[in-house]
Design a protein around this motif. Structure first.
Motif, short mmCIF file in Angstrom:
data_model
loop_
_atom_site.label_atom_id
_atom_site.label_comp_id
_atom_site.label_asym_id
_atom_site.label_seq_id
_atom_site.Cartn_x
_atom_site.Cartn_y
_atom_site.Cartn_z
N GLN A 1 0.84 -1.20 0.00
CA GLN A 1 0.00 0.00 0.00
C GLN A 1 0.87 1.24 0.00
O GLN A 1 1.98 1.24 0.51
CB GLN A 1 -0.90 0.01 1.24
CG GLN A 1 -1.93 -1.10 1.23
CD GLN A 1 -2.88 -1.00 2.42
OE1 GLN A 1 -2.63 -0.26 3.36
NE2 GLN A 1 -3.94 -1.76 2.38
N LEU A 2 0.32 2.30 -0.60
CA LEU A 2 1.03 3.56 -0.68
C LEU A 2 0.16 4.67 -0.11
O LEU A 2 -1.06 4.66 -0.30
CB LEU A 2 1.39 3.88 -2.14
CG LEU A 2 2.24 2.84 -2.87
CD1 LEU A 2 2.42 3.26 -4.32
CD2 LEU A 2 3.59 2.68 -2.20
N GLN A 3 0.80 5.61 0.54
CA GLN A 3 0.09 6.74 1.13
C GLN A 3 0.82 8.01 0.74
O GLN A 3 1.97 8.21 1.14
CB GLN A 3 0.05 6.61 2.66
CG GLN A 3 -0.65 7.73 3.37
CD GLN A 3 -2.14 7.50 3.49
OE1 GLN A 3 -2.60 6.37 3.42
NE2 GLN A 3 -2.88 8.56 3.66
N ALA A 4 0.13 8.86 -0.03
CA ALA A 4 0.72 10.12 -0.47
C ALA A 4 0.25 11.26 0.41
O ALA A 4 -0.88 11.24 0.91
CB ALA A 4 0.36 10.39 -1.92
N SER A 5 1.10 12.24 0.57
CA SER A 5 0.76 13.43 1.35
C SER A 5 1.66 14.58 0.91
O SER A 5 2.58 14.38 0.11
CB SER A 5 0.91 13.16 2.84
OG SER A 5 2.26 12.85 3.16
N GLY A 6 1.36 15.77 1.44
CA GLY A 6 2.25 16.89 1.20
C GLY A 6 1.81 17.86 0.13
O GLY A 6 2.54 18.79 -0.21
N GLY A 7 0.61 17.66 -0.42
CA GLY A 7 0.09 18.64 -1.36
C GLY A 7 -0.38 19.87 -0.63
O GLY A 7 -0.26 19.98 0.60
N GLY A 8 -0.93 20.81 -1.39
CA GLY A 8 -1.43 22.02 -0.76
C GLY A 8 -1.60 23.14 -1.77
O GLY A 8 -1.50 22.92 -2.97
N LEU A 9 -1.85 24.33 -1.25
CA LEU A 9 -2.01 25.52 -2.06
C LEU A 9 -0.71 26.33 -2.03
O LEU A 9 -0.18 26.60 -0.94
CB LEU A 9 -3.16 26.37 -1.52
CG LEU A 9 -3.38 27.74 -2.16
CD1 LEU A 9 -3.75 27.60 -3.63
CD2 LEU A 9 -4.46 28.51 -1.40
N VAL A 10 -0.23 26.69 -3.18
CA VAL A 10 1.02 27.44 -3.27
C VAL A 10 0.89 28.48 -4.37
O VAL A 10 0.17 28.27 -5.35
CB VAL A 10 2.22 26.49 -3.52
CG1 VAL A 10 2.08 25.79 -4.86
CG2 VAL A 10 3.54 27.21 -3.39
N GLN A 11 1.58 29.58 -4.20
CA GLN A 11 1.57 30.63 -5.22
C GLN A 11 2.49 30.26 -6.38
O GLN A 11 3.45 29.49 -6.20
CB GLN A 11 2.00 31.96 -4.61
CG GLN A 11 1.02 32.51 -3.60
CD GLN A 11 1.42 33.89 -3.11
OE1 GLN A 11 2.56 34.33 -3.28
NE2 GLN A 11 0.48 34.60 -2.52
N PRO A 12 2.23 30.80 -7.55
CA PRO A 12 3.14 30.57 -8.68
C PRO A 12 4.57 30.95 -8.30
O PRO A 12 4.80 31.97 -7.65
CB PRO A 12 2.59 31.48 -9.77
CG PRO A 12 1.14 31.59 -9.46
CD PRO A 12 1.05 31.59 -7.95
N GLY A 13 5.50 30.08 -8.69
CA GLY A 13 6.90 30.29 -8.34
C GLY A 13 7.30 29.63 -7.05
O GLY A 13 8.49 29.56 -6.73
#
Length: 121
Positions: A1-13
């Protein structure tokens, strides 16, 4: 099994580093790929690290901005994303394929649930 995390909202650049942890597999024997699916588009392969540690890029637009790395002891793979652009907005998925990298999804044995990356000002 795999568990992804660490996404989010970020500004360009800006930068983000999603990660993916594996369990229940001999992690060191697997190639680990990152795929992404943008709104209204099909999922595409982005980048992969083979069991050997070699990296393969599948999306030209991320070359020079994204890198992939792995820690076999922690059973983790990381996607370092720099200089993010609005067109990088997508759900990012990690996937495991035995030994070598392949671009085609059916080869992958396990998938994470996806982590959303939104690039917007």
């Amino acid at each position: 099994q795999l568990q992804a995390s660490g996404g989010g909202l970020v500004q360009p650049g800006g930068s983000l580093r999603p990660s993916c942890v594996g369990s229940g597999l001999d992690f060191e024997d697997y190639a680990m790929g990152w795929f992404r699916q943008a709104p209204g588009k099909e999922r595409e392969a982005v980048l992969c690290t083979a069991a050997s540690g070699d990296s393969t890029y599948y999306t030209d637009s991320v070359k020079g901005r994204f890198t992939i790395s792995r820690d076999n002891i922690k059973k983790m793979v990381y996607l370092q994303m720099n200089d993010l652009k609005p067109e990088d907005t997508a759900v990012y998925y990690c996937a495991a394929d035995f030994w070598s990298c392949k671009e085609s999804e059916p080869f992958y044995d396990a998938w994470g649930q996806g982590t959303l990356v939104t690039v917007s000002s």
